[in-house]
Write an enzyme that holds these catalytic residues in place. Structure first.
Site, PDB file in Angstrom:
ATOM      1  N   ARG A  89       0.661  -1.107   0.003  1.00  0.00           N
ATOM      2  CA  ARG A  89      -0.112  -0.063  -0.072  1.00  0.00           C
ATOM      3  C   ARG A  89       0.795   1.168   0.052  1.00  0.00           C
ATOM      4  O   ARG A  89       0.543   2.192  -0.680  1.00  0.00           O
ATOM      5  CB  ARG A  89      -0.990   0.027   1.197  1.00  0.00           C
ATOM      6  N   GLU A  92       1.944   1.740  -3.497  1.00  0.00           N
ATOM      7  CA  GLU A  92       0.901   2.198  -4.303  1.00  0.00           C
ATOM      8  C   GLU A  92       0.670   3.529  -4.016  1.00  0.00           C
ATOM      9  O   GLU A  92       0.531   4.440  -5.206  1.00  0.00           O
ATOM     10  CB  GLU A  92      -0.321   1.436  -3.810  1.00  0.00           C
ATOM     11  N   SER A 115      15.562  14.451   2.545  1.00  0.00           N
ATOM     12  CA  SER A 115      16.438  13.279   3.020  1.00  0.00           C
ATOM     13  C   SER A 115      15.803  12.138   3.897  1.00  0.00           C
ATOM     14  O   SER A 115      14.824  12.293   4.288  1.00  0.00           O
ATOM     15  CB  SER A 115      17.605  14.013   4.038  1.00  0.00           C
TER      16      SER A 115
END
Length: 147
Positions: A89, A92, A115
């Site tokens: 997820r 995604e 960073s």
């Protein structure tokens, strides 16, 4: 010699066996829960005192302490596209929102990156009438490109 991966497995086993939460382990180590969890899963080297504190709480031996102190090879995914649903997820989310995040960083900060070294992270549970919410905060220092 115990590897970082073997140490991480021993930590997870001990945590479950002893009924401890990551927050309890982090409290014993004296560091934030996200950092402590990542370190104990092999993603950061731990200073001797912190590795020893974790091992004492988790009833682990000196071989694990040594492994926790080693410099890691960072990156925990076995495949380019993660298959674990929780990790997928996040993959995604970055596929869908990555370009937006990039655009907004450049618009607000200029040409550079966030960073992942000078970085903090937090995960919180927030109650919501429609169902509990997962709030993940990624807090990285802005690093401008140097030309």
């Amino acid at each position: 010699m115990t590897t970082k991966q073997e140490a991480a497995a021993a930590v997870r086993d001990a945590k479950v066996r002893l009924g401890l939460s990551w927050a309890q382990v982090a409290e014993a180590v004296g560091r934030p829960v996200a950092w402590t969890t990542a370190a104990l899963l092999g993603q950061h080297p731990m200073p001797a005192a912190e590795a020893t504190a974790a091992a004492a709480l988790l009833e682990l031996d000196d071989n694990v302490v040594m492994a926790l102190r080693l410099q890691p090879t960072r990156g925990a995914l076995d495949t380019a596209v993660p298959v674990d649903p929780t990790i997928y997820r996040f993959y995604e989310v970055l596929q869908v929102y990555g370009p937006t995040i990039k655009e907004l960083i450049h618009e607000q900060f200029g040409d550079g990156i966030m960073s992942a070294i000078n970085f903090r992270m937090d995960v919180k549970k927030v109650a919501d009438p429609a169902g509990d919410r997962v709030v993940v905060t990624l807090d990285g220092k802005f690093l401008p490109y140097q030309w």
